[in-house]
Design an enzyme around this catalytic site. Structure first.
Site, PDB file in Angstrom:
ATOM      1  N   VAL A  47       0.834  -1.205   0.000  1.00 27.25           N
ATOM      2  CA  VAL A  47       0.000   0.000   0.000  1.00 27.25           C
ATOM      3  C   VAL A  47       0.868   1.254   0.000  1.00 27.25           C
ATOM      4  CG1 VAL A  47      -1.779   1.283   1.255  1.00 27.25           C
ATOM      5  CG2 VAL A  47      -1.918  -1.205   1.119  1.00 27.25           C
ATOM      6  N   CYS A  48       1.960   1.239   0.753  1.00 27.32           N
ATOM      7  CA  CYS A  48       2.856   2.404   0.786  1.00 27.32           C
ATOM      8  C   CYS A  48       3.494   2.642  -0.577  1.00 27.32           C
ATOM      9  CB  CYS A  48       3.941   2.226   1.841  1.00 27.32           C
ATOM     10  SG  CYS A  48       3.314   2.176   3.533  1.00 27.32           S
ATOM     11  N   THR A  49       3.885   1.577  -1.231  1.00 29.96           N
ATOM     12  CA  THR A  49       4.493   1.713  -2.550  1.00 29.96           C
ATOM     13  C   THR A  49       3.503   2.342  -3.519  1.00 29.96           C
ATOM     14  OG1 THR A  49       5.973  -0.154  -2.160  1.00 29.96           O
ATOM     15  CG2 THR A  49       5.575   0.461  -4.460  1.00 29.96           C
TER      16      THR A  49
END
Length: 163
Positions: A47-49
């Site tokens: 999700v961060c990527t």
């Protein structure tokens, strides 16, 4: 979304744009404009990527003068260098290994996926005076921010500064 002019902040953290590790001071990135702080749990998490690459791909940020984006997590600058290289990121990633800035902005999970004191997924926009003009955060680390809402807040901040 919230607006506050009660809190004026500055900080300095180590960070990188992919090549060298340097000291990044918030005031250097708000002089004459605004800064968008992107707090996120971990480099390379799915999700961060996707979120960080969304900032990389946001055309309105590329064509908006006087707005700097700074990503902040507790990952080391060495992890940040690799993350920037792998995803061709166009803005600095800062390393808050002690969690002081994350705590200062009140965007820290006590525990998430068995990791203590991880930054929440959060966005903070600061003006030239370091006043918080916009803040979004979520308790659900899998939720992503509304980029249209962020864009409107940044553009209205810059419109107000131009007057």
């Amino acid at each position: 979304m919230s607006r506050s002019t009660e809190l004026s902040l500055d900080f300095s953290l180590p960070g990188t744009e992919g090549d060298e590790i340097s000291e990044y001071r918030l005031s250097d990135h708000t002089a004459g404009g605004a800064a968008v702080l992107v707090f996120y749990p971990f480099d390379f998490s799915p999700v961060c990527t996707a979120e960080i690459c969304g900032f990389r791909d946001a055309e309105w940020l590329s064509f908006t003068e006087n707005v700097d984006v700074l990503g902040i997590s507790r990952d080391s600058c060495y992890a940040h260098k690799r993350f920037i290289e792998e995803y061709n990121l166009s803005f600095p990633l800062l390393s808050d290994t002690q969690g002081e800035v994350i705590e200062q902005f009140d965007v820290m999970y006590d525990e998430w996926d068995y990791h203590r004191d991880v930054p929440k997924r959060a966005l903070v926009t600061l003006d030239e005076s370091h006043d918080i003009c916009y803040k979004w955060q979520t308790e659900d680390a899998y939720e992503t921010p509304d980029m249209d809402e962020l864009e409107q807040s940044v553009l209205s901040l810059l419109d107000g500064a131009a007057r």
